[in-house]
Each structure stands twice: as structure tokens, then as C-alpha cells.
Motif scaffolding. Structure first.
Motif, PDB file in Angstrom:
ATOM      1  N   VAL A  32       0.847  -1.190   0.000  1.00 40.77           N
ATOM      2  CA  VAL A  32       0.000   0.000   0.000  1.00 40.77           C
ATOM      3  C   VAL A  32       0.883   1.241   0.000  1.00 40.77           C
ATOM      4  O   VAL A  32       1.812   1.353   0.804  1.00 40.77           O
ATOM      5  N   GLU A  33       0.603   2.147  -0.941  1.00 41.76           N
ATOM      6  CA  GLU A  33       1.220   3.474  -0.932  1.00 41.76           C
ATOM      7  C   GLU A  33       0.482   4.290   0.122  1.00 41.76           C
ATOM      8  O   GLU A  33      -0.688   4.596  -0.038  1.00 41.76           O
ATOM      9  N   SER A  35      -0.960   7.130   2.191  1.00 41.54           N
ATOM     10  CA  SER A  35      -1.246   8.566   2.104  1.00 41.54           C
ATOM     11  C   SER A  35      -1.286   9.201   3.487  1.00 41.54           C
ATOM     12  O   SER A  35      -0.883  10.354   3.661  1.00 41.54           O
ATOM     13  N   GLY A  67      -4.468   4.313   2.125  1.00 42.04           N
ATOM     14  CA  GLY A  67      -3.741   4.605   0.901  1.00 42.04           C
ATOM     15  C   GLY A  67      -4.240   3.751  -0.243  1.00 42.04           C
ATOM     16  O   GLY A  67      -5.344   3.182  -0.184  1.00 42.04           O
ATOM     17  N   ARG A  68      -3.430   3.644  -1.291  1.00 40.83           N
ATOM     18  CA  ARG A  68      -3.809   2.908  -2.490  1.00 40.83           C
ATOM     19  C   ARG A  68      -3.056   1.587  -2.568  1.00 40.83           C
ATOM     20  O   ARG A  68      -1.839   1.546  -2.450  1.00 40.83           O
ATOM     21  N   ASP A  71      -3.658  -2.598  -6.879  1.00 36.23           N
ATOM     22  CA  ASP A  71      -4.744  -2.736  -7.856  1.00 36.23           C
ATOM     23  C   ASP A  71      -5.601  -1.477  -7.955  1.00 36.23           C
ATOM     24  O   ASP A  71      -6.635  -1.465  -8.616  1.00 36.23           O
ATOM     25  N   GLY A  72      -5.182  -0.400  -7.263  1.00 33.84           N
ATOM     26  CA  GLY A  72      -5.888   0.869  -7.360  1.00 33.84           C
ATOM     27  C   GLY A  72      -6.957   1.112  -6.318  1.00 33.84           C
ATOM     28  O   GLY A  72      -7.486   2.229  -6.224  1.00 33.84           O
ATOM     29  N   ARG A  73      -7.288   0.093  -5.539  1.00 31.82           N
ATOM     30  CA  ARG A  73      -8.311   0.272  -4.510  1.00 31.82           C
ATOM     31  C   ARG A  73      -7.799   1.175  -3.395  1.00 31.82           C
ATOM     32  O   ARG A  73      -6.645   1.085  -2.997  1.00 31.82           O
ATOM     33  N   ARG A  74      -8.678   2.024  -2.891  1.00 33.19           N
ATOM     34  CA  ARG A  74      -8.343   2.839  -1.722  1.00 33.19           C
ATOM     35  C   ARG A  74      -8.776   2.055  -0.492  1.00 33.19           C
ATOM     36  O   ARG A  74      -9.950   1.704  -0.350  1.00 33.19           O
ATOM     37  N   GLU A  97     -12.006  -1.667   2.041  1.00 38.22           N
ATOM     38  CA  GLU A  97     -12.179  -0.563   1.106  1.00 38.22           C
ATOM     39  C   GLU A  97     -12.860   0.621   1.789  1.00 38.22           C
ATOM     40  O   GLU A  97     -13.690   0.454   2.681  1.00 38.22           O
ATOM     41  N   ASP A 100     -15.636   6.688  -1.335  1.00 38.66           N
ATOM     42  CA  ASP A 100     -15.100   7.967  -1.793  1.00 38.66           C
ATOM     43  C   ASP A 100     -15.533   9.121  -0.896  1.00 38.66           C
ATOM     44  O   ASP A 100     -14.816  10.123  -0.773  1.00 38.66           O
ATOM     45  N   ASP A 104      -9.366  10.684   4.326  1.00 45.44           N
ATOM     46  CA  ASP A 104      -8.309   9.890   4.968  1.00 45.44           C
ATOM     47  C   ASP A 104      -8.390   9.931   6.490  1.00 45.44           C
ATOM     48  O   ASP A 104      -8.262   8.897   7.167  1.00 45.44           O
TER      49      ASP A 104
END
Length: 318
Positions: A32-33, A35, A67-68, A71-74, A97, A100, A104
Motif C-alpha cells: 500500500v502506498e 497517504s 492509501g492505495r 490494484d488501485g483500490r483505496r 475498502e 469515496d 483519509d
């Protein structure tokens, strides 16, 4: 990547920013990147190796990130450690998940503090409509959410305690019916007075020492105290089982890690309800401050000195 590393146990002074290789996810894990990383009081215990789960060195602290995933999921996730970093390897079963509509800070506020408040009220004390609820440390991460949830779920009277006028005013703003100075020398009497002269039904307690002792004696028959922390690092007096029977009172303990061992995804159930309340504006995470990664030491100092309110986060990009 940049990360906060601990190479010896101790206080905030052991938190050091350094460069480390990116973590390599194992089987059943994702990278996970990060944030934002959450800062919890438990992290201060982890740094000095006084937590329920023992730590080993060297260690990157931090047990919650948002973070992300690759696979792009937050997602918001609970790694066992490694959160105070630009990247973290997290078990897939410990990642959920995030809608939106949830930012954060709110996501991080819900994953530990929100879920703790949910479990304390739903599972530990089984709050009934009309009951009185004492929330100690009501301006903290769990406390601010517990005050709101208790009101949402029909508590008859919510009594907040906090150490300063500003913190007590915040608790009242969030819906508490009364606010008491935690430094009151006769805390039992102050809690009963705040409840209109009646003993209280429920206490959510994470301080320890005399706060626990006096809270127990303020309980009404069939009252329940849920103990989920010991911020003072002072042990309460031992409780004799016969005294529980004599006053028809219950003491419960709660450690969030145990929810992950329950049948079904109880955490998902809790987060679904919490995220929905937040998205509707009915539940608010109080942002207690955002610290750069290099300010992790100051964050722990502020937390231990009780200078903070609400949810604290680290920004790994700074």
C-alpha cells in the motif's frame, strides 16, 4: 523509502526517520502506498515494548494506514507494524475498502478508535436505550466517537470527563449532557452528581489507577465498566469477585485485536455502519493534527502529555 524506525525501546526519543528498502509483500499481503498513517496511544506502548503484544527490534511502528493498493483500490488497513512509512505491506484480510465520501482522517479515525467505540458500546457493555454512560478521556480519539455513538444509540445521559475546559467544551459540543473535570478529588461523587444524583449505568474507561477505582464505585446495580486502556500506566486496585456480586456490577476488558478472531467479518460490519454515519454527517472524526513523518517524535510527546484531542495522523510525503 522514508520511514520511522526504532532500534532501541524507550520514549519518543527512540523514533528516528531513516531510509529503508521498500517492504516486500508476502503471500496474502498487498503493498500500500501510504497517504496517511494513524497515530494511536498504543504506539507509545509499542515504542517502549509495554504493549499487550510484545515487539521486536528493529521496528517501524504504526498499526494503521490508509492509501492505495497496487490494484488501485483505496483501503484502510491494520498492519501489525510498519505504518510510519511511505509504503507498507498489509495482510489482505486486514484491509477494507473506503468509500469515496470518506476522507483519509475519517477513515483512520474509524479503523481503530471508531471500531473500538462501536465494540465497547455494542459488545462490551451492550448499551440499552435510556442508560447513562460515562466516557472518560472524552476529547480523545475513542472518546469523541463514543460520545456521539452513545447519543445516536439512545443513551439517556452521556457524561464526559476530560482534563481541560477546552476538552470538556468539545465533549459538550459533540452531544455530551454533562462534562466533569477528571481531576476532581472525589470523582465518584462528581459522576453521580452529573447524573442527577443517581449512580451510573455504563463507564468506558482507559485511564487506570484511581480513575478506574472511583468509577467502579459509582456504578449502579447491574452497571458495567469496560476497560480498554491504561494511559496513566497506573494499575487499579485488585477487584474481588465477591464485590462484583455484592453490587451486581460487571467489568469487561476489550482489546481490538480480538475482534478479528470472531466469526464473520465483524470489523466490516462495524466499518459499514460507521462509514455510513460519517457520510451522512451524523458522526464526525475530530482531526487532532497532522504531523510530517519527521515529526513523529513530537507527535508521541504531545500524545503522552495529553496535549491532543481527536485523531492524529502522519503524512509520509512530508
Amino acid at each position: 523509502m522514508r520511514a520511522v524506525q526504532i532500534t532501541e525501546f524507550g520514549g519518543p526519543e527512540v523514533l528516528t526517520v531513516t531510509e529503508l528498502p521498500d517492504p516486500v509483500p508476502g503471500e496474502g499481503e498487498s503493498l500500500v502506498e501510504v497517504s496517511r498513517a494513524g497515530i494511536n496511544y498504543a504506539d507509545t506502548h509499542q515504542a517502549e515494548n509495554s504493549y499487550l503484544a510484545k515487539s521486536s527490534l528493529p521496528m517501524v511502528p504504526g498499526g494503521e494506514v490508509v492509501g492505495r493498493a497496487a490494484d488501485g483500490r483505496r483501503v484502510v488497513a491494520l498492519p501489525s507494524s510498519g505504518g510510519y512509512a511511505e509504503k507498507a505491506a498489509v495482510p489482505d484480510r486486514m484491509a477494507w475498502e473506503v468509500p469515496d465520501a470518506v476522507d483519509d482522517v475519517t477513515a483512520l479515525g474509524m479503523i481503530v478508535q471508531g471500531a473500538s467505540a462501536w465494540l465497547l458500546l455494542r459488545r462490551s457493555v451492550h448499551l440499552e436505550p435510556g442508560e447513562s454512560v460515562v466516557v472518560h478521556a472524552a476529547a480523545g480519539g475513542v472518546g469523541t466517537l463514543a460520545v456521539q455513538l452513545a447519543k445516536q444509540w439512545g443513551a439517556g445521559r452521556v457524561i464526559a470527563t476530560a482534563s481541560s475546559k477546552e476538552k470538556r467544551e468539545l465533549a459538550l459540543e459533540l452531544g455530551a449532557d454533562a462534562a466533569v473535570d477528571i481531576a476532581e478529588p472525589d470523582l465518584k461523587a462528581a459522576l453521580i452528581e452529573a447524573n442527577g444524583g443517581r449512580r451510573v449505568d455504563v463507564v468506558l474507561e482507559m485511564t487506570g489507577g484511581t480513575v478506574t477505582d472511583q468509577s467502579l464505585t459509582a456504578l449502579a446495580p447491574f452497571g458495567r465498566l469496560a476497560f480498554y486502556g491504561m494511559a496513566s500506566r497506573e494499575l487499579p486496585k485488585p477487584v474481588q469477585p465477591a464485590n462484583l456480586m455484592a453490587h451486581s456490577t460487571t467489568i469487561a476488558g476489550m482489546w481490538l485485536a480480538h475482534v478479528l478472531r470472531l466469526p464473520g467479518d465483524v470489523m466490516r460490519t462495524a466499518l459499514d455502519e460507521l462509514f455510513a454515519l460519517a457520510a451522512d454527517g451524523r458522526l464526525r472524526v475530530i482531526s487532532g493534527g497532522e504531523y510530517a513523518l519527521a515529526e513523529a517524535r513530537r507527535a508521541h510527546e504531545d500524545l503522552r502529555a495529553r496535549r491532543t484531542t481527536g485523531k492524529l495522523v502522519l503524512d509520509p510525503s512530508r
